[in-house]
Write a protein that holds these residues in place. Structure first.
Motif, mmCIF file in Angstrom:
data_model
loop_
_atom_site.group_PDB
_atom_site.id
_atom_site.type_symbol
_atom_site.label_atom_id
_atom_site.label_comp_id
_atom_site.label_asym_id
_atom_site.label_seq_id
_atom_site.Cartn_x
_atom_site.Cartn_y
_atom_site.Cartn_z
ATOM 1 N N ILE A 16 52.759 26.213 -97.863
ATOM 2 C CA ILE A 16 53.045 27.263 -96.887
ATOM 3 C C ILE A 16 52.040 28.408 -97.031
ATOM 4 O O ILE A 16 51.571 28.966 -96.035
ATOM 5 C CB ILE A 16 54.503 27.763 -97.060
ATOM 6 C CG1 ILE A 16 55.496 26.660 -96.692
ATOM 7 C CG2 ILE A 16 54.761 29.030 -96.266
ATOM 8 C CD1 ILE A 16 55.370 26.126 -95.289
ATOM 9 N N VAL A 17 51.684 28.774 -98.262
ATOM 10 C CA VAL A 17 50.703 29.834 -98.501
ATOM 11 C C VAL A 17 49.335 29.401 -97.956
ATOM 12 O O VAL A 17 48.665 30.159 -97.251
ATOM 13 C CB VAL A 17 50.601 30.167 -100.005
ATOM 14 C CG1 VAL A 17 49.463 31.148 -100.267
ATOM 15 C CG2 VAL A 17 51.915 30.723 -100.518
ATOM 16 N N LEU A 23 45.728 28.988 -90.987
ATOM 17 C CA LEU A 23 46.148 29.008 -89.587
ATOM 18 C C LEU A 23 46.364 30.401 -89.006
ATOM 19 O O LEU A 23 46.517 30.558 -87.799
ATOM 20 C CB LEU A 23 47.429 28.177 -89.424
ATOM 21 C CG LEU A 23 47.314 26.721 -89.856
ATOM 22 C CD1 LEU A 23 48.674 26.040 -89.826
ATOM 23 C CD2 LEU A 23 46.300 25.982 -88.997
ATOM 24 N N GLY A 24 46.369 31.416 -89.870
ATOM 25 C CA GLY A 24 46.603 32.776 -89.411
ATOM 26 C C GLY A 24 45.614 33.226 -88.350
ATOM 27 O O GLY A 24 45.983 33.935 -87.410
ATOM 28 N N THR A 30 53.510 30.895 -90.903
ATOM 29 C CA THR A 30 54.231 29.851 -91.618
ATOM 30 C C THR A 30 55.349 30.472 -92.447
ATOM 31 O O THR A 30 55.265 31.634 -92.843
ATOM 32 C CB THR A 30 53.303 29.054 -92.553
ATOM 33 O OG1 THR A 30 52.807 29.924 -93.575
ATOM 34 C CG2 THR A 30 52.133 28.457 -91.789
ATOM 35 N N GLY A 31 56.376 29.701 -92.687
ATOM 36 C CA GLY A 31 57.482 30.166 -93.505
ATOM 37 C C GLY A 31 58.295 28.985 -93.981
ATOM 38 O O GLY A 31 58.245 27.904 -93.400
ATOM 39 N N CYS A 32 59.010 29.204 -95.038
ATOM 40 C CA CYS A 32 59.783 28.128 -95.646
ATOM 41 C C CYS A 32 61.087 28.699 -96.195
ATOM 42 O O CYS A 32 61.132 29.847 -96.627
ATOM 43 C CB CYS A 32 58.945 27.533 -96.777
ATOM 44 S SG CYS A 32 59.709 26.196 -97.679
ATOM 45 N N GLY A 84 53.446 32.831 -94.804
ATOM 46 C CA GLY A 84 52.960 32.344 -96.081
ATOM 47 C C GLY A 84 53.918 32.501 -97.243
ATOM 48 O O GLY A 84 53.510 32.444 -98.400
ATOM 49 N N ARG A 85 55.191 32.656 -96.957
ATOM 50 C CA ARG A 85 56.159 32.881 -98.026
ATOM 51 C C ARG A 85 57.349 31.950 -97.899
ATOM 52 O O ARG A 85 57.649 31.418 -96.841
ATOM 53 C CB ARG A 85 56.658 34.328 -98.015
ATOM 54 C CG ARG A 85 55.580 35.339 -98.338
ATOM 55 C CD ARG A 85 55.157 35.209 -99.797
ATOM 56 N NE ARG A 85 54.042 36.066 -100.130
ATOM 57 C CZ ARG A 85 52.817 35.617 -100.363
ATOM 58 N NH1 ARG A 85 52.534 34.341 -100.274
ATOM 59 N NH2 ARG A 85 51.855 36.446 -100.702
ATOM 60 N N THR A 86 58.039 31.807 -99.020
ATOM 61 C CA THR A 86 59.249 31.008 -99.086
ATOM 62 C C THR A 86 60.428 31.928 -99.356
ATOM 63 O O THR A 86 60.391 32.733 -100.288
ATOM 64 C CB THR A 86 59.143 29.962 -100.226
ATOM 65 O OG1 THR A 86 58.048 29.096 -99.946
ATOM 66 C CG2 THR A 86 60.412 29.159 -100.362
#
Length: 95
Positions: A16-17, A23-24, A30-32, A84-86
């Motif tokens: 995800i990071v 892709l930013g 992105t996220g999880c 980029g974070r979970t």
């Protein structure tokens, strides 16, 4: 017997990071969500003594509700700065 599970979960968080960085520039975030045990039909099938032992190990002293996972997903979708974070939605079990 948790090596494969732990390695897979760590790989997803790292992915995800990397995706956020790659892709930013295209406006893709992105996220999880990394849930602990959730109150589902699967959890209901646990032997009562195992379920109780597991719940006692959770600082929140309960399982997650499906609605709480939905709320976390909504947060990720609606917050344009989240990427980029979970989100660890595990009731505090991770130390």
């Amino acid at each position: 017997g948790q090596t494969n599970y732990s390695a897979s979960k760590a790989a997803v968080s790292t992915m995800i990071v990397s995706w956020a960085k790659e892709l930013g520039r295209f406006g893709i975030r992105t996220g999880c969500i990394a849930p602990g045990l959730v109150e589902t039909a699967m959890a209901a099938q646990m032997r009562p003594e195992m379920r109780e032992m597991f719940i006692k190990s959770i600082p929140a002293q309960r399982l997650a509700e499906v609605e709480e996972l939905a709320h976390a997903a909504k947060f990720i979708f609606e917050n344009d700065y989240f990427t980029g974070r979970t989100l660890e939605l595990d009731g505090g079990t991770r130390v």
